[in-house]
Write an enzyme that holds these catalytic residues in place. Sequence first.
Site, mmCIF file in Angstrom:
data_model
loop_
_atom_site.group_PDB
_atom_site.id
_atom_site.type_symbol
_atom_site.label_atom_id
_atom_site.label_comp_id
_atom_site.label_asym_id
_atom_site.label_seq_id
_atom_site.Cartn_x
_atom_site.Cartn_y
_atom_site.Cartn_z
ATOM 1 N N LYS A 172 0.791 -1.267 0.004
ATOM 2 C CA LYS A 172 -0.145 0.105 -0.072
ATOM 3 C C LYS A 172 0.719 1.527 -0.065
ATOM 4 C CE LYS A 172 -2.052 -1.243 3.702
ATOM 5 N NZ LYS A 172 -1.672 -2.450 4.082
ATOM 6 N N ARG A 220 -10.452 -0.040 8.558
ATOM 7 C CA ARG A 220 -9.881 -1.455 8.716
ATOM 8 C C ARG A 220 -10.765 -2.290 9.340
ATOM 9 N NH1 ARG A 220 -3.992 -0.288 8.635
ATOM 10 N NH2 ARG A 220 -2.611 -2.154 8.583
ATOM 11 N N ARG A 225 -1.061 -9.734 12.856
ATOM 12 C CA ARG A 225 -1.579 -8.760 12.136
ATOM 13 C C ARG A 225 -2.473 -9.134 10.884
ATOM 14 N NH1 ARG A 225 3.417 -5.601 10.907
ATOM 15 N NH2 ARG A 225 2.132 -4.280 9.477
ATOM 16 N N ARG A 229 10.328 -1.607 11.873
ATOM 17 C CA ARG A 229 9.353 -1.387 12.857
ATOM 18 C C ARG A 229 9.189 -2.669 13.685
ATOM 19 N NH1 ARG A 229 4.550 -0.337 8.440
ATOM 20 N NH2 ARG A 229 3.280 -1.505 10.258
ATOM 21 N N ARG A 243 11.677 -5.127 5.874
ATOM 22 C CA ARG A 243 11.303 -3.672 5.456
ATOM 23 C C ARG A 243 12.053 -2.930 6.570
ATOM 24 N NH1 ARG A 243 5.057 -2.050 5.684
ATOM 25 N NH2 ARG A 243 4.855 -3.229 7.606
HETATM 26 N N1 LIG Z 1 10.163 -8.451 -2.519
HETATM 27 C C1 LIG Z 1 9.385 -7.631 -2.788
HETATM 28 N N2 LIG Z 1 9.067 -6.631 -1.785
HETATM 29 C C2 LIG Z 1 8.232 -5.587 -1.992
HETATM 30 C C3 LIG Z 1 7.318 -5.496 -3.186
HETATM 31 N N3 LIG Z 1 6.599 -4.521 -3.061
HETATM 32 C C4 LIG Z 1 6.854 -3.822 -2.017
HETATM 33 N N4 LIG Z 1 7.868 -4.506 -1.274
HETATM 34 C C5 LIG Z 1 8.165 -4.285 0.002
HETATM 35 O O1 LIG Z 1 7.356 -4.898 0.743
HETATM 36 C C6 LIG Z 1 7.509 -4.283 2.267
HETATM 37 C C7 LIG Z 1 6.022 -3.954 2.476
HETATM 38 O O2 LIG Z 1 5.431 -2.998 1.498
HETATM 39 P P1 LIG Z 1 4.704 -1.694 1.903
HETATM 40 O O3 LIG Z 1 4.601 -0.834 0.730
HETATM 41 O O4 LIG Z 1 5.442 -1.021 3.220
HETATM 42 O O5 LIG Z 1 3.291 -2.352 2.350
HETATM 43 P P2 LIG Z 1 2.022 -1.950 2.965
HETATM 44 O O6 LIG Z 1 2.410 -2.403 4.375
HETATM 45 O O7 LIG Z 1 0.973 -2.490 2.371
HETATM 46 O O8 LIG Z 1 1.989 -0.563 3.390
HETATM 47 C C8 LIG Z 1 8.328 -3.019 1.938
HETATM 48 O O9 LIG Z 1 9.633 -3.486 2.522
HETATM 49 C C9 LIG Z 1 8.309 -2.918 0.370
HETATM 50 O O10 LIG Z 1 9.598 -2.041 0.139
HETATM 51 C C10 LIG Z 1 7.726 -6.590 -4.242
HETATM 52 O O11 LIG Z 1 7.039 -6.470 -5.171
HETATM 53 N N5 LIG Z 1 8.645 -7.540 -4.004
HETATM 54 N N1 LIG Z 2 -7.505 2.265 10.602
HETATM 55 C C1 LIG Z 2 -6.991 1.419 11.773
HETATM 56 N N2 LIG Z 2 -7.645 0.809 12.711
HETATM 57 C C2 LIG Z 2 -6.973 0.033 13.739
HETATM 58 N N3 LIG Z 2 -5.741 0.180 14.007
HETATM 59 C C3 LIG Z 2 -4.803 0.644 12.768
HETATM 60 C C4 LIG Z 2 -5.373 1.539 11.958
HETATM 61 N N4 LIG Z 2 -4.457 1.827 10.895
HETATM 62 C C5 LIG Z 2 -3.212 1.362 11.416
HETATM 63 N N5 LIG Z 2 -3.421 0.651 12.641
HETATM 64 C C6 LIG Z 2 -2.548 0.309 13.542
HETATM 65 O O1 LIG Z 2 -1.110 0.422 13.108
HETATM 66 C C7 LIG Z 2 -0.482 -0.505 12.723
HETATM 67 C C8 LIG Z 2 0.322 -0.421 11.480
HETATM 68 O O2 LIG Z 2 -0.484 0.224 10.474
HETATM 69 P P1 LIG Z 2 0.239 0.369 8.993
HETATM 70 O O3 LIG Z 2 1.453 1.164 8.990
HETATM 71 O O4 LIG Z 2 -0.925 0.719 8.247
HETATM 72 O O5 LIG Z 2 0.764 -1.118 8.698
HETATM 73 P P2 LIG Z 2 0.437 -2.381 7.631
HETATM 74 O O6 LIG Z 2 -0.164 -1.583 6.330
HETATM 75 O O7 LIG Z 2 2.062 -2.747 7.361
HETATM 76 O O8 LIG Z 2 -0.273 -3.326 8.469
HETATM 77 C C9 LIG Z 2 -1.510 -1.755 12.537
HETATM 78 O O9 LIG Z 2 -1.020 -3.160 12.600
HETATM 79 C C10 LIG Z 2 -2.637 -1.438 13.588
HETATM 80 O O10 LIG Z 2 -2.268 -1.857 14.835
#
Ligand SMILES: Nc1nc2c(ncn2[C@@H]2O[C@H](COP(=O)(O)OP(=O)(O)O)[C@@H](O)[C@H]2O)c(=O)[nH]1
Ligand SMILES: Nc1ncnc2c1ncn2[C@@H]1O[C@H](COP(=O)(O)OP(=O)(O)O)[C@@H](O)[C@H]1O
Length: 228
Positions: free
Chosen positions: A20, A94, A172, A161, A128
């Site tokens: 995301k 969420r 999660r 993190r 990450r």
């Molecule tokens: N190996 C790999 N890592 C990725 C890819 N896309 C994103 N990532 C990495 O996966 C981790 C999670 O992505 P992030 O954008 O933070 O996901 P979010 O938690 O959904 O916001 C980060 O360290 C990114 O750099 C991919 O296509 N391949």
């Molecule tokens: N909309 C939400 N409602 C409840 N908890 C949240 C929400 N957004 C974020 N959080 C809390 O913050 C943490 C980290 O969120 P986020 O950075 O979006 O992580 P990721 O997309 O990697 O799960 C989540 O695991 C949750 O504990």
Amino acid sequence: MGVRARLLRAVIMGPPGSGKGTVSSRIVKHFALKHLSSGDLLRDNMQRHTGVGVVAKTYIDRGQLIPDDIMTQLVLRELKNLEQYSWLLDGFPRTVPQAEALDKTCQIDTVIDLDVPFETIKQRLTARWIHPTSGRVYNLEFNPPKIHGTDDITGEPLVQRDDDKPETVTKRLQSYEAQTKPVLDYYRKKGVLKSFSGTETNKIWPHVYAFLQTKLPDVSQNEAAMQR
Ligand SMILES: Nc1nc2c(ncn2[C@@H]2O[C@H](COP(=O)(O)OP(=O)(O)O)[C@@H](O)[C@H]2O)c(=O)[nH]1
Ligand SMILES: Nc1ncnc2c1ncn2[C@@H]1O[C@H](COP(=O)(O)OP(=O)(O)O)[C@@H](O)[C@H]1O
């Protein structure tokens, strides 16, 4: 054109680690919308030791969601400041009660769902690293920083993190399954859900880009940036 385009209200969803943040940063390079990440908002509050930050940390460390009332108040307050912009919400809603609270304040036009399998995600999150101040995200394999352990733009140190530990990641993913998946159904029923399935962000991204181009003009100067 003459007529002022309507502001876009978009949400990006997907399990933790689905990309995301990565996709959102590409979206804002191309399209004139503000990105609001609930996770970044919470981490900022934790860093500043605000009341919300202190409470949030106890949930985040356990891999649990923050209670709906705290989260909704926090995000809706931020959205008030963005009323005159198009925006992209990342990490909120969420839960179904959060989605219902959001619906009371505005109409969501589109929900981008990154549908990435859980097995793919687990290995990504342990690699990450983030720049806490800006929310910039790196990955040791996928998009490593130019200098190891250092943010490309500011040169400041990167951190991992606490909630990316394998046992917290499992929790999660469980809370995603139980509490967040129903939000996808909620938006599917409203006809605004657009899912993108895959295991690699670079393959998903061109489809997200093409989809958004049907809603907003590309305002980036550099077409080559399309690939990034
Ligand atoms: N190996 C790999 N890592 C990725 C890819 N896309 C994103 N990532 C990495 O996966 C981790 C999670 O992505 P992030 O954008 O933070 O996901 P979010 O938690 O959904 O916001 C980060 O360290 C990114 O750099 C991919 O296509 N391949
Ligand atoms: N909309 C939400 N409602 C409840 N908890 C949240 C929400 N957004 C974020 N959080 C809390 O913050 C943490 C980290 O969120 P986020 O950075 O979006 O992580 P990721 O997309 O990697 O799960 C989540 O695991 C949750 O504990």
